[in-house]
Design an enzyme around this catalytic site. Structure first.
Site, PDB file in Angstrom:
ATOM      1  N   CYS A 209      -2.792 -10.301   5.310  1.00  0.00           N
ATOM      2  CA  CYS A 209      -3.787 -10.291   4.680  1.00  0.00           C
ATOM      3  C   CYS A 209      -4.328 -11.502   4.909  1.00  0.00           C
ATOM      4  O   CYS A 209      -4.896 -12.247   6.079  1.00  0.00           O
ATOM      5  CB  CYS A 209      -3.694  -9.880   3.352  1.00  0.00           C
TER       6      CYS A 209
ATOM      7  N   HIS B 133      -0.675  -4.541   3.388  1.00  0.00           N
ATOM      8  CA  HIS B 133       0.324  -5.221   2.642  1.00  0.00           C
ATOM      9  C   HIS B 133       1.838  -4.517   2.714  1.00  0.00           C
ATOM     10  O   HIS B 133       1.801  -3.702   1.840  1.00  0.00           O
ATOM     11  CB  HIS B 133      -0.145  -5.454   1.269  1.00  0.00           C
TER      12      HIS B 133
ATOM     13  N   GLU C 132       4.484  -5.665   1.836  1.00  0.00           N
ATOM     14  CA  GLU C 132       5.186  -6.198   0.687  1.00  0.00           C
ATOM     15  C   GLU C 132       5.082  -5.389  -0.425  1.00  0.00           C
ATOM     16  O   GLU C 132       5.675  -5.498  -1.605  1.00  0.00           O
ATOM     17  CB  GLU C 132       5.206  -7.609   0.733  1.00  0.00           C
TER      18      GLU C 132
END
Lengths: 76, 221
Positions: free
Chosen positions: B87, B195, B197
Site C-alpha cells: 500500500c 494488504h 498482512e
C-alpha cells in the site's frame, strides 16, 4: 528571489481529478468545458543567485514525479 | 537474522505487518524509525508498511522515499535482500525508484476499502511461491492512490519479464492492465496495494495472505 513551479500531469496521463472537476462544472451549468487538467503550484523563496539548474534539480528529485508529471519554472 | 519493519511518521499498518512476520517466524521484527540511517546488522527482510507517511504531503510516498532510512533500504535491495512494500509501502517503492511506474488517484476518486479478488500472475517469485499460478485469492485493499500507471513500453516490458505478481480480478481502482503488485527486475522487491498482512489469522476475513509471508520468510529462514 521568488520562484514559481507549476507541476502538471503529462499529456496522455488520465487525470481523474480533472475529470471530476469538469463534471462538477457541467453540473453547475457551465457549458462547453471541454477538458480540465488539475496540477500543483509551488512557490519557492530562494537565495539570490540560485541557478535554474538548481531549481530543475529540485523539481526532478522531489517536486515533480517525472514518471507522470511535467514541470514549468518561472522567475529564475 | 532479523526482519525489519520501517516506521514512518503516519505509518499505520506497521504493527499489523510486524504481527504477520512474527506469526511466521516466531520472532518480532525490528521496528526501524525513518530517521535512522542504517538497518540492524544482518537484516534479511525489509517491510515498508501501509499508512499515510508524512500525511501524503506532496504525493503519496514522496517524502518517505527521500527520508534518511531509505538509503539503507535501497542498499539492502541492491544486495538482494527481499523488500516488501504494501500500500503506502508500494507508493514509497515507486517514488524511491525501486519499482517502475507511479500510483495515482483511484480512477473513481473514492477511497476503496474492501476485500478484492486477485489472480496470482507469477507464482515463481520468492514472494508468491506458496501460491499456484493463476490461483485466485481474496485480500483486502484500503487506499485512495492505487491506480497504477506506467507508460506502454514499461508495461510491455514488465509483463514480458513476468514481473506482474498479482492482478486484480475485478475493477478496483483503474490500474493499468489491472496490476495490483509487481516485482523488481531482480525479483527481490515486491510492491502491492492489497494488504496481505490483513489476511493472516482467524480474526481476519481469511488467511490467504499467509502464504506470501511463508514464501518470502521461508526463503530467508
Amino acid at each position: 528571489m521568488k520562484v514559481e513551479v507549476f507541476v502538471t500531469l503529462k499529456p496522455g496521463v488520465l487525470d481523474p481529478q480533472g475529470r471530476a472537476i469538469q463534471h462538477a462544472l457541467g453540473g453547475l451549468g457551465f457549458a462547453g468545458v471541454n477538458d480540465v487538467r488539475a496540477g500543483r503550484y509551488i512557490q519557492l523563496d530562494l537565495a539570490d543567485g540560485t541557478s535554474e539548474a538548481d531549481v530543475r534539480a529540485m523539481c526532478e528529485q522531489l517536486l515533480a514525479n517525472t514518471v507522470i508529471e511535467n514541470f514549468r519554472i518561472t522567475g529564475v | 537474522m532479523p526482519a525489519a519493519v520501517i516506521v514512518f511518521p503516519g505509518s499505520n499498518c506497521d504493527r499489523d505487518m510486524a504481527r504477520a512476520i512474527e506469526l511466521v517466524t516466531g520472532r518480532a521484527p525490528a521496528m526501524v524509525w525513518h530517521g535512522d540511517t542504517s538497518l540492524p546488522d544482518g537484516t534479511d527482510f525489509v517491510a515498508l508498511p501501509g499508512g499515510f507517511s508524512y500525511g501524503d504531503y506532496l504525493r503519496s510516498g514522496a517524502m518517505a522515499a527521500r527520508s534518511p532510512v531509505m538509503g539503507a533500504v535501497k542498499a539492502a535491495a541492491q544486495r538482494g535482500v527481499p523488500v516488501l512494500g504494501v500500500c503506502n509501502g508500494f507508493q514509497v517503492l515507486t517514488e524511491a525508484g525501486l519499482l517502475p511506474g507511479a500510483l495515482m488517484r483511484n480512477a473513481g476518486l473514492n477511497f476503496v476499502c474492501r476485500d478484492v479478488a486477485l489472480d496470482v500472475e507469477n507464482s515463481q517469485t520468492i514472494f508468491t511461491a506458496g501460491y499456484a499460478a493463476g490461483q485466485r485469492i481474496t485480500i483486502p485493499v484500503a487506499h485512495h492512490d492505487g491506480n497504477y500507471f506506467a507508460d506502454a513500453d514499461t508495461l510491455d516490458r514488465i509483463e514480458g519479464e513476468g514481473r506482474v505478481a498479482f492482478r486484480y480480478a475485478e475493477v478496483v481502482n483503474g490500474s493499468a492492465r489491472g496490476i495490483a503488485g509487481l516485482v523488481s527486475a531482480g525479483g527481490n522487491v515486491l510492491g502491492m496495494m492489497p494488504h496481505p498482512e490483513r489476511a493472516v489469522e482467524d480474526a481476519h476475513s481469511n488467511r490467504q495472505g499467509l502464504a506470501l509471508f511463508e514464501s518470502v520468510l521461508g526463503v530467508i529462514a
